[in-house]
Design an enzyme around this catalytic site. Sequence first.
Site, PDB file in Angstrom:
ATOM      1  N   GLY A 172       0.807  -1.209   0.000  1.00  0.00           N
ATOM      2  CA  GLY A 172       0.000   0.000   0.000  1.00  0.00           C
ATOM      3  C   GLY A 172       0.841   1.260   0.000  1.00  0.00           C
ATOM      4  O   GLY A 172       0.364   2.337  -0.372  1.00  0.00           O
ATOM      5  N   ALA A 407      -8.243   9.937 -34.679  1.00  0.00           N
ATOM      6  CA  ALA A 407      -6.999  10.437 -34.085  1.00  0.00           C
ATOM      7  C   ALA A 407      -6.806  11.919 -34.411  1.00  0.00           C
ATOM      8  O   ALA A 407      -6.229  12.672 -33.620  1.00  0.00           O
ATOM      9  CB  ALA A 407      -5.816   9.605 -34.573  1.00  0.00           C
TER      10      ALA A 407
END
Length: 516
Positions: A172, A407
């Site tokens: 974590g 794109a």
Amino acid sequence: MSNEDKLQSLIDRRKKAELGGGEKRIESQHKKGKLTARERLLEFFDENSFSEIDPFINHRSRDLGLEKNIIDGDSVITGYGKVDGRKVFAYSQDFTVLGGSLSLVAGQKIAKIMDLALKTGCPIVGINDSGGARIQEGIDSLAGYGEIFEKNTLSSGVIPQISIISGPAAGGATYSPALTDFIFMVDGIGQMYITGPDVVKSVTGEEISHEDLGGAVTHASKSGVSHFISSNEKDCFEQVKTLLSFLPSNNSEKPPSIDYDYKNNEINEQLNNIIPDEANKPYDVLEIIEKIVDDNFFFEIQELFAQNIIVGLARVSGTVVGIVANQANKLAGMLDIDASAKASRFVRFCDSFNIPIITLVDVPGFMPGTHQEYNGIIRHGAKLLYAYVEATVPKISIILRKAYGGAYIVMGSKHLRGDINYAWPSAEIAVMGPEGAVNIISRKEIANSENPEAQKEELVENYKNQFANPYIAANRGYIEDVINPSETRKKIISSLEMLENKVDSIPPKKHGNIPL
Ligand code: HXC
């Protein structure tokens, strides 16, 4: 006790605290090729500018022998100082104290300066070197992490948050850095992973070294978790300082511009000769970027990851800009999942901190294939659309060569609230490339022709002449002008000046739902 004795006691206690886990552990830290937590802060901040906070904090755990292991300041040093004269907050985990492991008070200590950084509108830099949650403290240590994650999230987009990984960051503990804007890893000593090699082996059977699993090169090139890699800690601090020199202290300020005499280098004739005549021939877009920015200095971010798109910071006539550019010499500059994620995060960062965005476009489309589709190119590509539309900073884009299909729209087009959109004469703005288009719309005509090859060639040529150029877009006002490449810098300078006081907004909302 006299006042003199009290003062001496303070001096002695501070001296002892400054040794952290003691001489032996400091020696062991040095043997690993690492600076100590305090040496790092002194190296990072301007001379004599560091002020420490909470040097006498102690953990309050009395379990598993911790009652005999109490060190003033615990496992992290926190405070503030100046970097090139500007105020910055920092914390530095002290591996000599219980392996830099995070106790509840260490977490609270970090959270306290994060709060101060947020309240005073200053960047925060975290130097990570820790064995993770302090095992003996159990859930309390997790609470300490939780507090940090909360502050990271609330500070996001308000103050720049930077993480340096110069030691272990496991489990974590990786998530605070992951929540920050930029991660710098020091090669050879910084490692990040959710589970270490032993757990990996027991769960998946894979055998892998710490370095291959979570070293600086891995995260800089494969995962994209980190943004910068450096060969040693001093270089790393220099890189962080360079980054900070481009950033405002908080989201209510503009980035620090500098006076720059650009008058004699507005025009660069070499820009006319970089794009090859052949549409499929690669070139290095960095050459173009360097010729546009001040002093040819481009501070590239995530240099080793998703190299088909380039992102980074620079100044143009003293004004800080973020640059996004398709890299024609990597995968022909196609947009794939990694490139979309890399660029969208950067665009959002620039927008958060009032940095105008300059987009250099040469993109043949999105990367085809099952790998891309199965892994969600649709979702990831959408991030980039979202990021450009949402951005309210000045947006200037220049189509250098190809701008095809979706794109074309994604790469900072007029349709996504682009402010100034230019094209070079070499631009080809169309729904798709000439070959692909002819194959679809003239399939029957080619098949029925006596000489299909020649017929196709002719149709491709016709298509190119009719559609693969910048003038249809210019005719519609989708681009403001077709410019001489040599004048690109001049045009950018003038656009930035014109857009200096741009005000734009998005509809009021709690927050949007970016396709994550
Ligand atoms: C308490 C710790 C510690 C920890 C290290 N130490 N990690 N103490 N809690 N998490 C202590 C060691 O006992 C040792 O004390 C000293 O720090 C130095 O550690 P070494 O192991 O001698 O150092 P080194 O060989 O360099 O190895 C470093 C290391 C290793 C790879 C980080 O210590 C390690 O694997 N530590 C455990 C990592 C881990 O699993 N952490 C918990 C992850 S879970 P002495 O007195 O013997 O010198 C987690 C959950 C967070 O973090 C969730 C947040 C949401």
